[in-house]
Design an enzyme around this catalytic site. Structure first.
Site, PDB file in Angstrom:
ATOM      1  N   LYS A 267       0.886  -1.173   0.000  1.00  0.00           N
ATOM      2  CA  LYS A 267       0.000   0.000   0.000  1.00  0.00           C
ATOM      3  C   LYS A 267       0.917   1.214   0.000  1.00  0.00           C
ATOM      4  O   LYS A 267       1.468   1.584   1.033  1.00  0.00           O
ATOM      5  CB  LYS A 267      -0.904   0.000   1.226  1.00  0.00           C
ATOM      6  CG  LYS A 267      -1.900   1.146   1.238  1.00  0.00           C
ATOM      7  CD  LYS A 267      -2.817   1.054   2.447  1.00  0.00           C
ATOM      8  CE  LYS A 267      -4.029   1.942   2.371  1.00  0.00           C
ATOM      9  NZ  LYS A 267      -3.776   3.332   2.120  1.00  0.00           N
ATOM     10  N   ARG A 272      -3.373   8.723  -5.066  1.00  0.00           N
ATOM     11  CA  ARG A 272      -3.989   7.827  -6.032  1.00  0.00           C
ATOM     12  C   ARG A 272      -4.206   8.552  -7.348  1.00  0.00           C
ATOM     13  O   ARG A 272      -4.633   9.707  -7.358  1.00  0.00           O
ATOM     14  CB  ARG A 272      -5.332   7.362  -5.496  1.00  0.00           C
ATOM     15  CG  ARG A 272      -6.005   6.306  -6.350  1.00  0.00           C
ATOM     16  CD  ARG A 272      -7.281   5.883  -5.668  1.00  0.00           C
ATOM     17  NE  ARG A 272      -7.900   4.744  -6.302  1.00  0.00           N
ATOM     18  CZ  ARG A 272      -8.601   3.826  -5.631  1.00  0.00           C
ATOM     19  NH1 ARG A 272      -8.724   3.908  -4.331  1.00  0.00           N
ATOM     20  NH2 ARG A 272      -9.176   2.829  -6.263  1.00  0.00           N
ATOM     21  N   ARG A 287      -8.120  10.934  -6.372  1.00  0.00           N
ATOM     22  CA  ARG A 287      -9.099  10.118  -5.646  1.00  0.00           C
ATOM     23  C   ARG A 287     -10.432  10.861  -5.529  1.00  0.00           C
ATOM     24  O   ARG A 287     -11.475  10.264  -5.488  1.00  0.00           O
ATOM     25  CB  ARG A 287      -8.540   9.828  -4.256  1.00  0.00           C
ATOM     26  CG  ARG A 287      -9.416   8.998  -3.381  1.00  0.00           C
ATOM     27  CD  ARG A 287      -8.800   8.909  -2.014  1.00  0.00           C
ATOM     28  NE  ARG A 287      -9.527   8.027  -1.136  1.00  0.00           N
ATOM     29  CZ  ARG A 287     -10.673   8.333  -0.555  1.00  0.00           C
ATOM     30  NH1 ARG A 287     -11.242   9.491  -0.793  1.00  0.00           N
ATOM     31  NH2 ARG A 287     -11.247   7.474   0.256  1.00  0.00           N
ATOM     32  N   GLU A 317      -0.725   4.383  -7.707  1.00  0.00           N
ATOM     33  CA  GLU A 317      -0.376   5.363  -6.683  1.00  0.00           C
ATOM     34  C   GLU A 317       0.863   6.109  -7.156  1.00  0.00           C
ATOM     35  O   GLU A 317       1.848   5.489  -7.566  1.00  0.00           O
ATOM     36  CB  GLU A 317      -0.106   4.621  -5.367  1.00  0.00           C
ATOM     37  CG  GLU A 317       0.015   5.514  -4.168  1.00  0.00           C
ATOM     38  CD  GLU A 317      -1.335   5.865  -3.517  1.00  0.00           C
ATOM     39  OE1 GLU A 317      -2.412   5.572  -4.089  1.00  0.00           O
ATOM     40  OE2 GLU A 317      -1.304   6.464  -2.431  1.00  0.00           O
ATOM     41  N   LYS A 440      -7.368  -3.164   3.802  1.00  0.00           N
ATOM     42  CA  LYS A 440      -6.057  -2.569   4.070  1.00  0.00           C
ATOM     43  C   LYS A 440      -5.557  -2.991   5.443  1.00  0.00           C
ATOM     44  O   LYS A 440      -6.340  -3.128   6.381  1.00  0.00           O
ATOM     45  CB  LYS A 440      -6.108  -1.051   3.942  1.00  0.00           C
ATOM     46  CG  LYS A 440      -7.091  -0.383   4.844  1.00  0.00           C
ATOM     47  CD  LYS A 440      -7.137   1.114   4.571  1.00  0.00           C
ATOM     48  CE  LYS A 440      -8.407   1.704   5.148  1.00  0.00           C
ATOM     49  NZ  LYS A 440      -8.552   3.115   4.928  1.00  0.00           N
TER      50      LYS A 440
HETATM   51  N1  LIG Z   1      -1.765  -1.394  -4.123  1.00  0.00           N
HETATM   52  C1  LIG Z   1      -2.745  -0.542  -3.856  1.00  0.00           C
HETATM   53  N2  LIG Z   1      -4.030  -0.851  -4.154  1.00  0.00           N
HETATM   54  C2  LIG Z   1      -5.039  -0.018  -3.886  1.00  0.00           C
HETATM   55  N3  LIG Z   1      -4.875   1.185  -3.299  1.00  0.00           N
HETATM   56  C3  LIG Z   1      -3.637   1.539  -2.961  1.00  0.00           C
HETATM   57  C4  LIG Z   1      -2.518   0.706  -3.232  1.00  0.00           C
HETATM   58  N4  LIG Z   1      -1.415   1.333  -2.799  1.00  0.00           N
HETATM   59  C5  LIG Z   1      -1.817   2.493  -2.276  1.00  0.00           C
HETATM   60  N5  LIG Z   1      -3.155   2.642  -2.357  1.00  0.00           N
HETATM   61  C6  LIG Z   1      -3.911   3.795  -1.818  1.00  0.00           C
HETATM   62  O1  LIG Z   1      -4.702   3.347  -0.718  1.00  0.00           O
HETATM   63  C7  LIG Z   1      -6.009   3.865  -0.815  1.00  0.00           C
HETATM   64  C8  LIG Z   1      -7.003   2.829  -0.393  1.00  0.00           C
HETATM   65  O2  LIG Z   1      -7.234   2.934   0.943  1.00  0.00           O
HETATM   66  P1  LIG Z   1      -8.667   3.425   1.375  1.00  0.00           P
HETATM   67  O3  LIG Z   1      -9.689   2.724   0.591  1.00  0.00           O
HETATM   68  O4  LIG Z   1      -8.778   3.290   2.807  1.00  0.00           O
HETATM   69  O5  LIG Z   1      -8.626   4.943   0.953  1.00  0.00           O
HETATM   70  P2  LIG Z   1      -8.618   6.151   1.945  1.00  0.00           P
HETATM   71  O6  LIG Z   1      -9.958   6.292   2.519  1.00  0.00           O
HETATM   72  O7  LIG Z   1      -8.037   7.293   1.186  1.00  0.00           O
HETATM   73  O8  LIG Z   1      -7.688   5.712   3.098  1.00  0.00           O
HETATM   74  P3  LIG Z   1      -6.202   5.906   3.378  1.00  0.00           P
HETATM   75  O9  LIG Z   1      -6.149   7.108   4.261  1.00  0.00           O
HETATM   76  O10 LIG Z   1      -5.842   4.654   4.076  1.00  0.00           O
HETATM   77  O11 LIG Z   1      -5.471   6.080   2.083  1.00  0.00           O
HETATM   78  C9  LIG Z   1      -6.219   4.109  -2.277  1.00  0.00           C
HETATM   79  O12 LIG Z   1      -7.102   5.168  -2.458  1.00  0.00           O
HETATM   80  C10 LIG Z   1      -4.858   4.399  -2.813  1.00  0.00           C
HETATM   81  O13 LIG Z   1      -4.640   5.789  -2.798  1.00  0.00           O
END
Ligand SMILES: Nc1ncnc2c1ncn2[C@@H]1O[C@H](COP(=O)(O)OP(=O)(O)OP(=O)(O)O)[C@@H](O)[C@H]1O
Length: 610
Positions: A267, A272, A287, A317, A440
């Site tokens: 991650k 994103r 995002r 990312e 996650k």
């Molecule tokens: N391999 C991956 N696959 C998917 N998402 C990833 C990956 N690596 C990093 N990310 C990031 O992690 C985010 C997914 O976590 P989540 O769905 O919780 O989003 P979030 O609410 O923005 O939370 P966070 O604060 O943890 O990023 C994605 O929006 C992306 O930006």
């Protein structure tokens, strides 16, 4: 009134807004919307939907702000109704609402005109098309002369408006519509209006998630029928609402949730990006679906050169990294790229790369309904990995221990944790949905590093880029006095000055040996081994568990040692010998002493939005 079959009197919209202000139940709100939508000809349904949302289009279209301040509206009112600005101001001061002021002026004008039998005039009623297009012109008129143009357009609308219309024209221009209609209510209303009930809601919502433009979705339904959107595909240029992950902290539970086996991916801690490539035209959406193409010209270029398909939508990312060592940099550094000016300078100062993790459309194939392993195959087939474009690091596993080790490795290499993704038959891309197909795993605790440590250099790696051929990264170890050995803690590639780097080889020349020194314990194989002699002062962001390093191995957690995240060289400690280096015991104390639960204080989204 002779009606234009392809348009809707703006009055209907204004009257609906007026009724909406008076009710509080969501059901009644939906009913009002349904009536309005049913009355609207398909040609202008998109515009009506945007007006309901109080905007001129989806955010990602980057339509300029209307740029209409209070002063401009006051001037427009004075022109439209033949008042002095003082007169307008006086009433405004007592009423406190420019929309109401406009309405009352329009009313008195109507009274006067009614004497001249003006009311009911066939020629001059406002339509949604005219009002909306004027709003657009107002937004797009920029630069010299734009103020006059805006003024003329607003005064023109107000002159022709009925009182209730005048109220809402002014409110819209001020950005104060505040009808409180969320996307969910509009989706319900579209489903009822065109499908007869909310049973179509899920399909409409899916369509909206695939193409984040409610006006466009409404138009497609109105012109092609609600059944048509069942087959709707993503479209290049229209962002797809991102799929999101749930969160858990137990590897075993995570694997159960994904039916026993999954992909475990790094991650990455960056931003994103959803990349839309159409030939040589590449756009990047964030995002939050903003168009962030201009901030990443280097990524755009890299994608053009490394993605083989002509038409493709994929996600990844964007992460800051060090071109000399390949190390990932913290998210905070990437945020310097979030600016409108001096982009080129930032491109050089903060180099980035993209780690791709999904593909949603390839040529004409809609991949959102395909399984993750299928999508991953396509991604691997269409991408030539380069320095700038990589596929996210991942493993496939059904073993909680393997998952946990991969997680620790990911963190010590600068990632935020891992994403565990289902790979079973139902592992589709669920746009706009936070669910259990992606889970996650992040740290619950972190041990912030508040003090420096002194570590012994035991090996070296050749650099890349500018540092090609030179030693650019060193492998450092802590001391275990009991066994008189040095165990590795981290690789350090940052913090050296050019002078440090230029002198590095000569500094270590006397200590280079062709095998691991017997007092060194390391599971990492550097390009060069050194005798453990030279000591350096190092600082990092955090102390963290890592299966890659031998320091404190099995002492804090089975199968893991201790490592430093984002370590940086400060200076050589000429005054210290290797046995004076920080000991394992001291590191354990530091780790435990600084261990703090991670508060979910500020989400990344808030940081990015600021
Ligand atoms: N391999 C991956 N696959 C998917 N998402 C990833 C990956 N690596 C990093 N990310 C990031 O992690 C985010 C997914 O976590 P989540 O769905 O919780 O989003 P979030 O609410 O923005 O939370 P966070 O604060 O943890 O990023 C994605 O929006 C992306 O930006």
């Amino acid at each position: 009134m002779s009606k234009n079959q392809n348009d809707l009197p703006f009055r209907e919209v204004a009257e609906t807004f007026d009724s909406m202000e008076k009710i509080t139940s969501r059901i009644s709100l939906t009913q009002l919307l349904v009536k309005l939508i049913k009355d609207t000809p398909p040609e202008v349904i998109g515009k009506v939907v945007y007006l309901i949302q109080g905007r001129l289009g989806p955010d990602w279209k980057d339509i300029p702000e209307l740029g209409v301040g209070e002063k401009l509206i006051i001037q427009a009112l004075s022109i439209a109704f033949g008042k002095t600005e003082q007169e307008v101001n006086k009433i405004y001061n007592s009423v406190g609402d420019l929309g109401k002021v406009a309405e009352s002026f329009s009313q008195s004008k109507q009274k006067k005109s009614s004497l001249m039998a003006f009311i009911g005039s066939e020629s001059s009623y406002l339509t949604v098309g005219r009002v909306f297009d004027s709003f657009l012109k107002i937004a797009y008129s920029q630069g010299e002369g734009s103020r006059d143009l805006k003024l003329r357009l607003i005064a023109g609308l107000l002159k022709d408006a009925q009182p209730i219309e005048a109220r809402y024209i002014v409110r819209f221009l001020e950005g104060r519509l505040r009808l409180g209609i969320g996307d969910a209510t509009i989706l319900d209303a579209l489903s009822i209006s065109y499908g007869g009930s909310t049973s179509y809601r899920e399909i409409v919502e899916r369509a909206y998630n695939l193409r984040a433009d409610l006006g466009e979705i409404a138009y497609i339904i109105a012109t092609q029928g609600i059944e048509s959107i069942k087959e709707l595909k993503p479209e290049i240029g229209t962002p797809i609402r991102p799929m999101l992950a749930e969160r858990l902290s137990d590897p075993e539970e995570i694997l159960q949730k994904v039916q026993g086996k999954g992909f475990v991916e790094y991650k990455y801690d960056g931003e994103r990006g959803q990349f839309h490539k159409d030939g040589d035209n590449v756009r990047i959406f964030s995002r939050r679906l903003e168009d962030i193409t201009d901030m990443y010209p280097d990524v755009v270029e890299a994608i053009k050169n490394s993605v083989k398909s002509n038409k493709v939508i994929f996600e990844g990312e964007i992460v800051a990294y060090d071109t000399d060592t390949g190390e990932l940099r913290p998210f905070q550094e990437l945020m310097h790229r979030r600016r409108k000016y001096d982009i080129q300078k930032m491109v050089e100062e903060i180099p980035v790369k993209a780690f791709l993790f999904d593909v949603l459309l390839n040529e004409d194939e809609d991949l959102t309904r395909k399984t993750l392993p299928y999508r991953r195959k396509i991604l691997e087939n269409i991408v030539n990995e380069t320095d700038k474009i990589n596929i996210a690091k991942y493993i496939e596993t059904d073993d909680p221990k393997t998952l946990w080790n991969f997680f620790l490795t990911a963190i010590s290499e600068g990632a935020e944790g891992v994403m565990v993704k289902a790979i079973h038959d139902e592992s589709i891309y669920r746009a706009g949905v936070r669910g259990w197909l992606w889970i996650k795993l992040k740290r619950d605790y972190k041990s912030e590093m508040t003090d420096t440590v002194d570590l012994v250099a035991v090996g070296g790696f050749y650099g890349r880029g500018r540092r090609g051929g030179k030693i650019g990264t060193l492998l450092f170890a802590a001391y275990d006095p009991e066994n008189d050995v040095f165990r590795t803690v981290c690789k350090v590639g940052s913090g050296y000055t050019d002078d440090d780097l230029n002198k590095m080889y000569d500094l270590f020349k006397p200590y280079i040996i062709d095998h691991k020194h017997p007092r060194v314990e390391s599971s990492i194989e550097p390009d060069l081994w050194f005798e453990p002699v030279r000591v350096a002062e190092i600082i990092g962001a955090e102390l963290t568990l890592s299966p890659l390093h031998t320091c404190c191995y099995n002492k804090l957690k089975e199968g893991a040692g201790l490592s430093i995240r984002f370590p940086r060289f400060i200076r050589w400690r000429e005054d210290k010998g290797p046995e004076d280096a920080t000991t394992e015991e001291e590191l354990i104390e530091m780790y435990n002493g600084q261990l703090k639960k991670i508060e979910e204080k500020q989400t990344k989204e808030e940081v990015q939005g600021s």
